[in-house]
Structure formats: structure tokens, C-alpha cells
Design a protein around this motif. Structure first.
Motif: not given
Length: 311
Positions: A169-180
Motif C-alpha cells: 500500500d503506497k499510502y500507509i505503513s506498519g500494516y502487517s497483521d495475521e492475514f498479510a
């Protein structure tokens, strides 16, 4: 506040709006020309995608304070012009994210297992098992571009098939989670067996999936588009299908979904795609379930409740 609703919506919208003190005028058959004549009488406007919210309309909407989009995409709204006039905009991607996630999974499974061709053949009393042998999703790397409400809903569902799911995602960061797992666009290019698009239509994303973009992929891949048709350059999609770089495509959206207004080039492109067995179409219904119609109302009304208190 008095709101006009200019698109078909689940009838629960009227009582929900009245419950938060809004006076709704439900007029889903209103035309743009009609709206231009009466829009100055309303403080709120609730739309889907029938009417383009542009400078012409906004110049006449002298009392407009808030626009509510019943759905996710804001590409029909001139956001720059709206912001200049200090008009609040709310949308409801949370309302149909589950529907989109499920639909994208369904399209991928159908495409990879040739369900659409198998069904057609059996109806015509044709029984070809080998021709309709499919592929398993488990073990593949699923690449997602856009990890907002829709992208995450798809990841949550496809992860259960035993895939590796990566997202950019070009516009956000730190979004790793249990799904991706959060990755760079280069990681998507290097590893994805499947690419699923979950991005809004902007000037940056328009025709983003073009010849140059496709050539960056190291593997031949499957494409799913439940975002906007204009994100994919159709001529380059056809070229990639011809070469085998794109193994098949599941398309819930098209560049032009009003068939009566297709240009000669768009007609040729659509005819080309229609003839292919490795293309699966649905008519822009990924987020269009019976349940999502109600959920969108619930999300929208809650956001309006919060927004009105700040106007």
C-alpha cells in the motif's frame, strides 16, 4: 438538516436518518438536470455513483454542508473542489468490505478451477474432465495492492487456504497483521502468483496496470480486479493474456460499464475478452449483496451522526 437521496438504497435509510434528526427526501429517480434545479434546497446529499459531484453542481449547492457516499469509491466526487468549499465528505467502505472480500475469493476459485466453462459445457451435454482440470490456491503467493478495508477483507478470507499473502500500500505503513505481510511493490513483482487490486481510482492509479507494470512480474500470474475498471489498461491486459503473462483474469469492473456508450476501441476490447475462456466477468456486484445494502446504511448513518455534531 434536510438531505436528498439521489440513488436507490435499502429503504431502511429513511428511518435511520430520521432517527438522528435528519429530514430525508428519498428521490432515487431524480436526474442530474432535476438535481441542478433543486440542490440548493438541501444541506446534505447522499449518493452512490449515478451523479457526478463537480463544480457545476457545487456552484448551485449553496447550502450544502455534507456529502455522504453510500459505498467506498470517491472518484465521482471532485474532492479538491469540495474541500475548497469546506463541505464534509463521508463514505462507507466498512459496509461492503466483507462482500468484496468474499466475491474476490469466489472469482479466484471459479477462474482457477474453470467453473464457468465447466458449467457451460455440462449444460450443453459436454463432459470434458481433462480440459477442465483446475489449479489449487493453497501454496501460492497472493499479492494484494491496497490494504484498506477491501484488501484486508480479501486477505482475511484467502489466508485460510494455506497461501502466503503479501500486501503493498503506497499510502500507509506498519500494516502487517495475521492475514498479510507488508512488502514493497518489488516484492509483489518478484513473488506474486495472484494479484488482487483493492485501490481507489485516482490520477495515479488510472491505467496503472499497463504493459510496463505487467512486465515487472517475474512469474506468470492471475489477476483479480474488484476495484475500478480504469485501473487496468485493457489493450495491455489483452496483450498479456495473449503472451500468457497473465494466466487469467477475474473482472468485476470494466473501463466503461455503460455498454450503450462504448467507443469502437472499447467494443473491440470487450469482444476480445468475451471470447476467452480464461476471463471471468461479474457486473460490478462484488460489494452488492443483500446484507451490504443494510450495512452501508448503518455505517453511513453512524458517520453522519458523528459529523453533524461537528458542523
Amino acid at each position: 438538516m434536510k438531505f436528498i437521496i439521489v440513488d436507490e438504497m435499502h429503504p431502511s435509510i429513511v428511518s435511520m436518518l430520521e432517527g438522528i434528526g435528519i429530514v430525508p427526501d428519498y428521490r432515487p429517480s431524480v436526474t442530474r438536470m432535476d438535481l441542478l434545479k433543486i440542490v440548493m434546497n438541501y444541506e446534505g446529499l447522499i449518493v452512490r455513483s449515478k451523479v457526478k459531484i463537480d463544480k457545476e453542481l457545487l456552484d448551485l449547492a449553496t447550502n450544502l454542508k455534507i456529502i455522504a457516499r453510500a459505498g467506498a469509491g470517491l472518484d465521482q466526487i471532485d474532492i479538491e473542489e469540495v474541500n475548497r468549499r469546506n463541505i464534509k465528505v463521508v463514505n462507507a467502505p466498512e459496509g461492503n468490505r466483507d462482500a468484496v472480500g468474499e466475491h474476490a475469493v469466489g472469482m479466484l476459485l471459479s477462474l482457477m478451477n474453470k467453473m464457468q466453462t465447466g458449467d457451460k459445457e455440462v449444460r450443453n451435454r459436454i463432459w470434458k474432465r481433462e480440459k477442465n482440470r483446475g489449479y489449487e490456491v493453497g501454496g501460492l503467493t497472493i499479492g494484494i495492492i491496497g490494504y484498506g478495508n477491501m484488501g484486508k477483507a480479501f486477505a482475511k478470507r484467502i489466508k485460510g487456504f494455506g497461501c502466503r499473502v503479501i500486501a503493498y500500500d503506497k499510502y500507509i505503513s506498519g500494516y502487517s497483521d495475521e492475514f498479510a505481510q507488508e512488502v514493497s511493490i518489488e516484492d509483489i513483482f518478484n513473488n506474486a502468483d495472484v494479484l488482487s487490486l483493492h485501490i481507489p481510482l485516482t490520477e495515479v492509479s488510472r491505467r496503472m496496470v499497463n504493459r510496463k507494470f505487467i512486465a515487472n512480474f517475474k512469474k506468470n500470474f492471475w489477476l483479480i480486479n474488484t476495484a475500478r475498471g480504469e485501473v487496468v489498461q485493457q489493450e495491455d491486459l489483452i496483450e498479456a493474456l495473449d503472451s500468457g503473462k497473465i494466466r487469467g483474469a477475474a473482472l468485476d469492473v470494466l473501463e466503461n460499464e455503460k455498454f450503450e456508450t462504448l467507443t469502437s476501441v472499447q467494443k473491440l476490447n470487450l469482444e476480445n475478452l468475451v471470447e476467452r475462456e480464461n476471463i471471468l466477468f461479474t457486473p460490478h456486484v462484488a460489494g452488492w449483496t443483500y446484507e451490504s445494502l443494510v450495512k452501508i446504511n448503518e455505517v453511513l448513518v453512524e458517520k453522519l451522526r458523528e459529523s453533524i455534531g461537528r458542523i
